[in-house]
Design an enzyme around this catalytic site. Structure first.
Site, PDB file in Angstrom:
ATOM      1  N   ASP A  44       8.114   4.432  -0.407  1.00 22.27           N
ATOM      2  CA  ASP A  44       7.910   3.008  -0.142  1.00 22.27           C
ATOM      3  C   ASP A  44       9.132   2.390   0.537  1.00 22.27           C
ATOM      4  OD1 ASP A  44       5.641   1.528  -0.394  1.00 22.27           O
ATOM      5  OD2 ASP A  44       5.962   0.912  -2.474  1.00 22.27           O
TER       6      ASP A  44
ATOM      7  N   GLN B 131       2.824   1.535  -7.597  1.00 17.10           N
ATOM      8  CA  GLN B 131       2.060   0.428  -7.020  1.00 17.10           C
ATOM      9  C   GLN B 131       2.551  -0.910  -7.579  1.00 17.10           C
ATOM     10  OE1 GLN B 131      -0.368   0.692  -4.586  1.00 17.10           O
ATOM     11  NE2 GLN B 131      -0.308  -1.536  -4.547  1.00 17.10           N
TER      12      GLN B 131
ATOM     13  N   LYS C 288      -5.118   5.547  -1.101  1.00 12.51           N
ATOM     14  CA  LYS C 288      -3.961   6.431  -0.878  1.00 12.51           C
ATOM     15  C   LYS C 288      -4.269   7.846  -1.329  1.00 12.51           C
ATOM     16  CE  LYS C 288      -0.828   2.531  -1.232  1.00 12.51           C
ATOM     17  NZ  LYS C 288      -0.016   1.670  -2.114  1.00 12.51           N
TER      18      LYS C 288
END
Length: 299
Positions: A124, A101, A57
């Site tokens: 997200d 994460q 990422k």
């Protein structure tokens, strides 16, 4: 051996195209508005798979010309300190997207952490505000994997209106938002799961079959309607089929669909690896740009 009937839906080609579009938009925002989209990724602990994802990422966001920061915290970080960091990122004008994460180490409350992220920076798409916006059909930041899957379907099939879609899996990260996106595309949608009665028969009704159940090769070839589009979201690590390699402890990644069987029946299919997974990071970059535009009042 007969060639597979299914056309391969190439995640790599589509992800490269999307990343190029993101890079052009980042350059435009910099030139026209002096706005550089910024992504902050928070990694707690030292899970090897998470480390790989986070590194990817960071590299891709920098390659697109974005501002990118990674915060690495020890596995024993307190809930208080993690929430404090998120509060700082919420208030940082240079950060437009925040991604924590998952999964988090034991002892940390994932729901509380997700809830602490500003919905406007929740790239997200997991905050309940974004889930509610998506369910109501209004502008939302959408989870990356379902949105990437929709891009692949539209590139492959085009207009999805009127098609019968079956989503196997009901997670808040993939199954439920995938169903909402398919509904918005005017599909007739069924959400199936491990408790669904006669799951193979339900799957055979699908023009679009999305597998997001987390069980390796669960969906067999005879579960698939001939000519259907199959989107395999699963990422499962299993021993090699070759006994010698398996005995040596070697593993490989497979999806939730039995690929060889399905490819003989389906019209289109995503491989694993090389399919949906590659789209996820590209859509994360797209979401960050979308968030930056909205925060700046440009969208």
């Amino acid at each position: 051996m007969a060639a597979p009937a299914a056309k391969i839906i190439d995640g790599k080609v589509n992800a490269e195209r999307l990343r190029a579009e993101v890079a052009r938009e980042v350059a435009r925002l910099k030139a026209d508005y002096n706005l550089q989209p910024g992504l902050a990724v928070v990694l707690v602990g030292d899970d090897p798979a998470s480390q790989i994802y986070v590194r990817s990422k960071g590299e891709h966001s920098l390659a697109a010309g974005m501002h990118s920061v990674t915060h690495r915290l020890p596995a024993d970080v307190s809930q208080h300190d993690l929430l404090r960091l998120i509060g700082e990122l919420n208030g940082d004008p240079g950060i437009h997207g925040i991604l924590v994460q998952l999964p988090l180490p034991k002892g940390l409350d994932e729901q509380a952490v997700i809830a602490a992220i500003s919905p406007d920076k929740d790239v997200d798409g997991l905050h309940v505000v974004n889930a509610g916006r998506l369910a109501n059909g209004v502008s939302a930041l959408v989870p990356c994997t379902p949105l990437g899957s929709m891009i692949l379907l539209r590139e492959t099939i085009g207009d999805l209106a009127g098609l019968r879609a079956v989503v196997v899996g009901r997670s808040v990260l993939v199954g439920r938002p995938m169903a909402q996106l398919l509904l918005q595309a005017d599909c007739t949608v069924t959400i199936a799961h491990s408790r669904t009665r006669d799951l193979p028969a339900i799957c055979r009704e699908a023009d679009i079959l999305v597998a997001a159940v987390g069980r390796p090769r669960m969906i067999r070839g005879d579960w698939i309607k001939p000519g259907a589009a199959v989107i395999d979201v699963g990422i499962n690590r299993v021993p090699f089929d070759d006994p010698e390699k398996a005995a040596a402890g070697r593993t490989k990644v497979v999806g939730d669909v039995h690929y060889k069987e399905a490819a003989e029946v389906a019209g289109w299919i995503t491989p694993v690896p090389g399919g949906v997974g590659l789209m996820t990071v590209a859509v994360l970059l797209q979401n960050t740009v979308t968030a930056a535009r909205r925060i700046a009042g440009l969208d």
